[in-house]
Design a protein around this motif. Structure first.
Motif, PDB file in Angstrom:
ATOM      1  N   LEU A 183       0.831  -1.208   0.000  1.00 35.51           N
ATOM      2  CA  LEU A 183       0.000   0.000   0.000  1.00 35.51           C
ATOM      3  C   LEU A 183       0.870   1.264   0.000  1.00 35.51           C
ATOM      4  O   LEU A 183       0.539   2.246  -0.675  1.00 35.51           O
ATOM      5  N   VAL A 223      -3.337   5.418  -4.607  1.00 32.16           N
ATOM      6  CA  VAL A 223      -4.239   5.291  -3.453  1.00 32.16           C
ATOM      7  C   VAL A 223      -5.215   6.470  -3.475  1.00 32.16           C
ATOM      8  O   VAL A 223      -4.942   7.558  -2.966  1.00 32.16           O
ATOM      9  N   MET A 249      -7.236  -7.349   0.950  1.00 34.36           N
ATOM     10  CA  MET A 249      -6.847  -6.482   2.066  1.00 34.36           C
ATOM     11  C   MET A 249      -6.909  -7.212   3.416  1.00 34.36           C
ATOM     12  O   MET A 249      -7.499  -6.745   4.381  1.00 34.36           O
ATOM     13  N   GLU A 302      -2.876   2.052   7.751  1.00 37.12           N
ATOM     14  CA  GLU A 302      -3.321   1.754   6.383  1.00 37.12           C
ATOM     15  C   GLU A 302      -4.838   1.867   6.258  1.00 37.12           C
ATOM     16  O   GLU A 302      -5.355   2.355   5.246  1.00 37.12           O
ATOM     17  N   CYS A 327      -6.797   4.517   3.778  1.00 37.11           N
ATOM     18  CA  CYS A 327      -7.879   4.136   2.856  1.00 37.11           C
ATOM     19  C   CYS A 327      -9.119   4.991   3.083  1.00 37.11           C
ATOM     20  O   CYS A 327      -9.778   5.415   2.121  1.00 37.11           O
ATOM     21  N   VAL A 354     -10.606   5.018  -0.763  1.00 36.99           N
ATOM     22  CA  VAL A 354     -10.378   3.699  -1.372  1.00 36.99           C
ATOM     23  C   VAL A 354     -11.571   2.790  -1.083  1.00 36.99           C
ATOM     24  O   VAL A 354     -12.133   2.816   0.019  1.00 36.99           O
ATOM     25  N   VAL A 372     -12.816  -1.058  -0.598  1.00 36.15           N
ATOM     26  CA  VAL A 372     -12.243  -2.374  -0.258  1.00 36.15           C
ATOM     27  C   VAL A 372     -13.266  -3.459  -0.550  1.00 36.15           C
ATOM     28  O   VAL A 372     -14.424  -3.368  -0.116  1.00 36.15           O
ATOM     29  N   VAL A 374     -14.542   3.522   5.581  1.00 39.83           N
ATOM     30  CA  VAL A 374     -14.181   2.985   4.261  1.00 39.83           C
ATOM     31  C   VAL A 374     -15.407   2.308   3.641  1.00 39.83           C
ATOM     32  O   VAL A 374     -16.141   1.591   4.327  1.00 39.83           O
TER      33      VAL A 374
END
Length: 447
Positions: free
Chosen positions: A245, A254, A263, A270, A274, A279, A281, A306
């Motif tokens: 990452l 990113v 992930m 991290e 995100c 980001v 996931v 996230v």
């Protein structure tokens, strides 16, 4: 004006259900409601009595024992690999890939394999209430054409990988094919495209930089396996002096176009990164469990803000495209990983399997929830079976008890794709017969 002079509005379809689960607003269940559809889009969600008074539908469907949900979004698939279902099981990821999957693919992969595997995947997904897939495999042009032929919604990724394949022989050819795919499908109402660099361990910095530049320029997502195993992390530290990452961050990838799949190996920092960067996931719990790859901290990701989506991965590592099973596993595993029984509750899990997936794919404005103005991608789940009785809580039943065999009807953009368990416009017997001849061809290629 009195009701006696009221002229009902024409619409294409009125679906009445015992329960409508819109997903947005969150955790809501609407009893005895109906969804009106016209021109492929939802025009109203309202109580059944009001719907009957307001609309004159060309077609009515009544499912008083069913829950109507948004079509499920399988946010990470390799659907041509349905033809490799069960070919190499009970192995760790790198052994599975290098000694089994890649050699078989080298022997049989081509446009025909990809078209037939995708068709089998579409049929399986429809029978399980899935109306949209995020696809990642070779011969993306063939996949896109097959999805379109069957009226199935998909984000089709162009694979970028640092070695030659039947799809492309060089870096430049991989990128040229990705560009052609994007040009061909730009603006299509059902098919979107993405860049699909395989993984940090199979893509160079230079190719990642090309992907980032083109993703920024064309505004298309990047669909990437990353942080899948502990070995991937340790190999990256040895080769690049950075975790994957951090390397992707250095290369500018990113961001809110990154669809990060698996992930399972994440630090708190991290997870925060995100969340800050938007980001998406994709959690593939059953594939991760089966390959002993690790556990995605789904609850921590959601609590950090996230966007979480759910995917089955390919049939060679799962071994099915069952989003009901996947969602149930995601919910239960999240509780064990977080050591918290409240983690990833039923409503949040269903949201990840629908709107979360739609948003990850960049389709969140069009699908993923039952709201006026959105495309009518819908699935009916019959809850009258003894396995889902008595019915105390619809959302709990959908996530913890219902199975894909209870999906009765499916629509994509208002078009029927499954009617009372029967596929529309697909020959089930022919698909099964075709899968069997591929088994024989693969078997003879390994002899």
């Amino acid at each position: 004006m009195s009701d006696s002079t009221h002229t009902p509005e024409a619409c294409d379809l009125l679906i009445e259900a015992g329960y409508v689960v819109p997903v947005e607003p969150h955790a809501v269940v609407l009893e005895d409601h109906a969804v009106a559809v016209d021109g492929g889009r939802i025009v109203a969600v309202l109580p059944r009595g009001e719907a009957r008074a307001r609309f004159a539908p060309r077609q009515s469907v009544s499912r008083p024992q069913a829950a109507l949900i948004p079509g499920l979004v399988n946010a990470h698939t390799h659907n041509p690999m349905t033809l490799l279902r069960g070919i190499a099981d009970d192995l760790p990821l790198m052994t599975w890939l290098r000694e089994h999957i890649w050699p078989v693919e080298a022997a049989v992969i081509g446009p025909e394999f990809v078209a037939d595997g995708t068709t089998l995947g579409i049929a399986e997904m429809l029978r399980g209430g899935t109306t949209c897939a995020n696809e990642n495999y070779f011969f993306a042009d063939v996949q896109a054409a097959v999805y379109k032929q069957h009226g199935f919604r998909a984000r089709v990724g162009s694979v970028i990988i640092d070695f030659p394949s039947a799809w492309a022989k060089s870096d430049d050819e991989y990128f040229a094919r990705a560009g052609e795919l994007h040009d061909q499908w730009r603006g299509d109402p059902l098919i979107g495209t993405a860049f699909a660099p395989h993984a940090p361990y199979t893509v160079s910095d230079a190719n990642f930089e090309r992907v980032r530049m083109l993703s920024d320029q064309l505004e298309v997502p990047v669909h990437l396996h990353t942080h899948e195993t502990a070995q991937e992390i340790s190999d990256s530290l040895k080769l690049h002096g950075q975790r994957p990452l951090a390397r992707l961050e250095r290369l500018g990838l990113v961001n809110d176009r990154l669809i990060a799949v698996h992930m399972t190996q994440l630090t708190e920092g991290e997870i925060q990164l995100c969340a800050e960067r938007g980001v998406h996931v994709v959690h593939c719990p059953e594939s991760n469990l089966k390959l002993a790859s690790g556990f995605c901290p789904a609850c921590a990701l959601v609590r950090a803000g996230v966007n979480l989506a759910i995917g089955t991965d390919g049939c060679a590592s799962n071994n099915d495209l069952d989003m009901f099973s996947e969602s149930r596993t995601a919910a239960i595993l999240a509780k064990a990983v977080a050591q918290d029984a409240t983690a990833l509750d039923a409503a949040t899990t269903l949201r990840a399997a629908t709107l979360g997936g739609a948003r990850a794919l960049g389709f969140g404005e069009e699908v993923g929830s039952i709201e006026p103005g959105k495309q009518a991608d819908l699935a009916c789940v019959d809850l009258s079976a003894l396995e889902t009785q008595p019915l105390h809580h619809v959302l709990s039943q959908l996530v913890y008890a219902a199975g894909r065999h209870q999906v009765s009807d499916v629509w994509i953009a208002g078009q029927p794709k499954l009617v009372q368990r029967e596929l529309v416009g697909m020959d089930e017997a022919a698909i099964v017969a075709n899968a069997r001849q591929w088994r024989d061809r693969i078997r003879s290629s390994r002899a």
